[in-house]
Write an enzyme that holds these catalytic residues in place. Structure first.
Site, short mmCIF file in Angstrom:
data_model
loop_
_atom_site.label_atom_id
_atom_site.label_comp_id
_atom_site.label_asym_id
_atom_site.label_seq_id
_atom_site.Cartn_x
_atom_site.Cartn_y
_atom_site.Cartn_z
N ASP A 280 0.75 -1.09 -0.10
CA ASP A 280 0.08 -0.06 -0.04
C ASP A 280 0.91 1.19 0.06
O ASP A 280 2.16 1.02 0.36
CB ASP A 280 -0.95 0.06 1.43
CG ASP A 280 -2.22 0.92 1.12
OD1 ASP A 280 -2.08 1.80 -0.07
OD2 ASP A 280 -2.95 1.07 1.77
C1 BGC Z 1 -4.92 3.31 0.45
C2 BGC Z 1 -5.30 2.21 -0.50
C3 BGC Z 1 -5.22 2.74 -1.88
C4 BGC Z 1 -3.83 3.57 -1.86
C5 BGC Z 1 -3.58 3.99 -3.51
C6 BGC Z 1 -3.74 4.35 0.21
O1 BGC Z 1 -3.61 5.23 1.22
O2 BGC Z 1 -4.85 2.67 1.66
O3 BGC Z 1 -6.50 1.77 -0.27
O4 BGC Z 1 -5.38 1.75 -3.01
O5 BGC Z 1 -3.93 4.52 -1.21
O6 BGC Z 1 -4.58 5.10 -3.70
#
Ligand code: BGC
Length: 745
Positions: A280
């Site tokens: 993530d």
């Molecule tokens: C979130 C994810 C997301 C990623 C990309 C992160 O802050 O936890 O769910 O897919 O950002 O935007």
């Protein structure tokens, strides 16, 4: 040969090419395939992540040319997609196409209900269809992967991201995870022009954050991890998801993004996952802040060796993997394996045959926001509306009366989409006011008063609202949370209606007019005072662009309410973490004996839900007849039928969601007091009855034992056929069999 290499004709055709590429790549090019960056080129209407807007197109173009970028995320658009892909395919040495991804959680341009709201439909096929529509729009906009479904099981309503998932129950999470994966990926293979790669996230236990505090530590038994938080990931993998996102949190002291047990031993060893794992947003870099890695290089080593194949945003892999391989701290075999996984997925998506898939602007115009998607958004919206209370059948409303629509959401369009709605068309958002006016015979009978802001009072708002209420036959109060109040990093200490709105409701209710509450919410709320005591209460979540029409469909009775709560609404905030499937304890409290001492309960409130999981009314009047079972013994190799007669005594047609729960009375580890095992939806005309019957087999009755394996133990079980987790008709049966069976699942 891994099955992924056989998964589509495209993947098969390119097996040898992938091996040749791996043979030809430099260390830097290999690390490049594992480098995932934010798309600095294409359309991102608003910032959704800390570094959005800081991308440097010239720098990223240069990196792509050098083969140092494998994927980009959060940009959409066919034409620009073609131009970016061209750099990779025509100007880089090995001409490996880029993979484009996006956070499309509940629709790309056509915005559907938030996933939690849609989960209330208890309708896997609906969830599949909205995911399919989202995939069609994405695939036509040169995007190949979505970062959905989110399959974190909701356990604490203070945590903000429950809005992105399927609620508190494991079975419902499993079923909807599979439906959404099928919806995104389609059933014709990933190289189908309408398929996108699904990403189950965030592995794992992210939603178990202690105190509901975003990004917080988690600490739990192996039984809870394997019995509650991991199953929806397994269900996603079994449904064919070929990407998994690792979580921000730590799990029992080991950060998820450096967790070999989770990402390699379980995910690959036990479940046979063959796709790739991505971190993530900088979660691998965050191993340093966790106190698990010494520095960025150490973090890259730990995350990569634990099983995180692709690094999101941080650039850590690009920077450090070549050196780590040269020093022997990361093996070349591990590097090749990760690259092979990414290339296999690219091949399966058909990118080696047609790197320009989805880059036709004409097709994009035809598909994105298509009329049938808008209709689906309205259908999904009304199927997600939950009716909690309806004293004296106040609902459905008569279309020919004076209605005062009051509250911050009365005419609002900024809070209909819900969190993670990036590429919607603002002009298509339907407010409650617009939906009501379109539905009413004489729209001039509708008056509007905001009465309050979302979190701050409005000057003179209450006076105006009270006047509007006095002049009306019925008051509809549209109140609750703004869409910024749930989603990532939006944990709350108290899950209540904000104080200024509560004050508004108290004042309006004091007029004595009949009051309908339309709750807007991304989590369960603890209802208080005049909100709780209103004549009718309706949960409307964030229903997406068709919100006003969808709510009007239900409120005016053109469609009966059919959804059920996927999360329990507690009496008080302080009951969190809360879910219906908690243990009985050694001193179970009798909820009817409020003052009974020395029981598992609070001083101030019973530890039940005000509105439990599975709860929701229809416009009918449904009664459950006694349980019917031909035997009370379930043989080890057999099945048992459990049925009940369901009758609609009301005057309107109704949909009923009939639920089957069990409780394993005696087990080698204590078990939940109730656990959902199945559900069925029926439609009953006035006066109609129908026998609803479920079949259980022993494999559905197991749990994770002390040895971490799935066990099935014979003995006595309670069973309920029920309208929700706190009601129903009950009986018992005995599972007959060997002393206990472990099947290592
Ligand atoms: C979130 C994810 C997301 C990623 C990309 C992160 O802050 O936890 O769910 O897919 O950002 O935007």
């Amino acid at each position: 040969m891994p099955a992924i290499a056989e998964s589509t004709p495209a993947a098969q055709r390119h097996r040898q090419r992938i091996e040749d590429l791996i043979g030809a790549m430099t260390l830097e090019e290999k690390a490049g395939q594992l480098n995932l960056l934010a798309d600095p080129f294409r359309w991102l209407p608003k910032a959704v992540n800390p570094l959005d807007g800081q991308g440097n197109p010239a720098r990223v173009t240069a990196l792509i040319r050098e083969g140092k970028v494998g994927s980009l995320f959060n940009g959409v658009g066919a034409e620009a997609g073609r131009r970016i892909q061209q750099v990779a395919v025509e100007e880089s040495r090995l001409k490996i196409p880029l993979l484009f991804a996006a956070d499309v959680i509940h629709g790309m341009t056509t915005i559907f209900p938030v996933p939690l709201g849609e989960a209330a439909s208890f309708d896997p096929d609906l969830c599949r269809r909205t995911a399919r529509a989202a995939a069609r729009e994405l695939a036509a906009s040169a995007v190949h992967q979505t970062y959905a479904p989110m399959v974190d099981v909701a356990r604490d309503q203070r945590w903000g991201r429950n809005v992105e998932g399927a609620g508190e129950d494991v079975l419902l999470n499993n079923v909807l995870a599979a439906a959404r994966v099928h919806g995104f990926q389609g059933d014709k293979g990933l190289d189908d022009p309408e398929a996108v790669l699904a990403t189950a996230k965030h592995m794992a236990a992210y939603s178990a954050a202690i105190g509901g505090v975003e990004y917080n530590t988690t600490d739990m038994s192996e039984q809870t991890l394997r019995g509650v938080f991991l199953p929806p990931f397994r269900a996603s993998v079994d449904a064919g998801a070929l990407a998994i996102m690792s979580a921000f949190n730590d799990v029992n002291g080991v950060p998820a993004s450096g967790n070999r047990k989770l990402l390699t031993d379980i995910l690959r060893g036990e479940w046979g996952f063959e796709g790739f794992v991505l971190s993530d947003y900088t979660s691998e870099q965050e191993l340093v802040a966790h106190g698990f890695a010494e520095d960025a290089r150490d973090a890259a080593r730990l995350a990569f060796n634990a099983g995180v194949d692709v690094s999101m945003v941080s650039g850590l892999y690009l920077e450090h993997l070549p050196g780590l391989v040269r020093s022997g701290e990361v093996s070349m075999a591990r590097l090749d394996e990760a690259v092979r996984r990414v290339l296999n997925v690219k091949a399966a998506l058909g990118l080696f045959d047609d790197p320009y898939r989805g880059t036709d602007p004409e097709r994009e115009r035809a598909v994105v926001g298509a009329r049938q998607h808008v209709e689906l958004a309205r259908e999904a919206g009304r199927k997600s509306v939950v009716l909690l209370k309806n004293d004296n059948s106040l609902l459905p409303l008569n279309k020919r009366q004076k209605i005062a629509l009051i509250g911050p959401f009365a005419d609002d369009v900024d809070n209909v989409w819900g969190p993670w709605s990036i590429w919607g068309m603002p002009e298509r958002r339907v407010s409650l006011e617009a939906g009501f006016r379109a539905a009413m015979d004489d729209p001039s009978l509708l008056s509007i008063a905001r009465g309050s802001g979302i979190e701050a009072p409005l000057n003179g708002g209450i006076e105006q609202a009270v006047a509007a209420a006095r002049a009306a036959d019925v008051v509809v109060l549209a109140i609750g949370e703004g869409q910024q109040m749930s989603g990532e990093a939006q944990s709350r200490t108290e899950i209540v209606v904000p104080a200024p709105q509560q004050a508004l409701v108290e004042a309006v209710a004091a007029t004595g007019k009949p009051v309908v509450i339309l709750l807007r919410n991304g989590r369960a709320l603890a209802l208080e005072g005049a909100v709780k005591n209103a004549h009718a209460i309706v949960v409307t979540w964030f229903l997406g662009e068709q919100m006003g029409n969808a709510v009007a469909d239900v409120i005016f009775g053109d469609h009966g309410p059919s959804a059920r709560l996927p999360i329990s609404f507690p009496h008080r905030s302080g009951q969190q973490p809360y879910s219906y499937d908690r243990k009985t304890t050694g001193r179970p409290a009798n909820p009817d004996l409020a003052q009974e001492e020395y029981k598992a309960r609070y001083r101030e409130t019973p530890n039940t839900a005000l509105y439990p999981f599975g709860f929701g009314l229809s416009y009918g009047d449904i009664v459950y007849g006694p349980i019917q079972m031909e035997t009370d013994q379930l043989q080890w190799t057999g099945t048992i039928e459990i049925a009940a007669m369901i009758t609609n005594r009301g005057r309107r047609e109704a949909e009923e969601l009939v639920q089957l729960y069990i409780h394993d009375r005696v087990a080698s580890l204590t078990q939940p007091g109730r656990l959902l095992k199945d559900f069925k939806r029926i439609r009953l005309r006035p006066g109609q009855q129908e026998k609803v019957s479920f079949t259980l087999n022993p494999r559905q009755l197991g749990f994770i034992g002390a040895d971490e394996a799935y066990r099935i133990e014979p003995g006595l079980f309670d069973v309920w056929v029920a309208p929700h987790a706190q009601g129903g008709v009950a009986s018992t049966f005995r599972l007959i069999g060997p002393p206990s069976i472990t099947d290592g699942r």
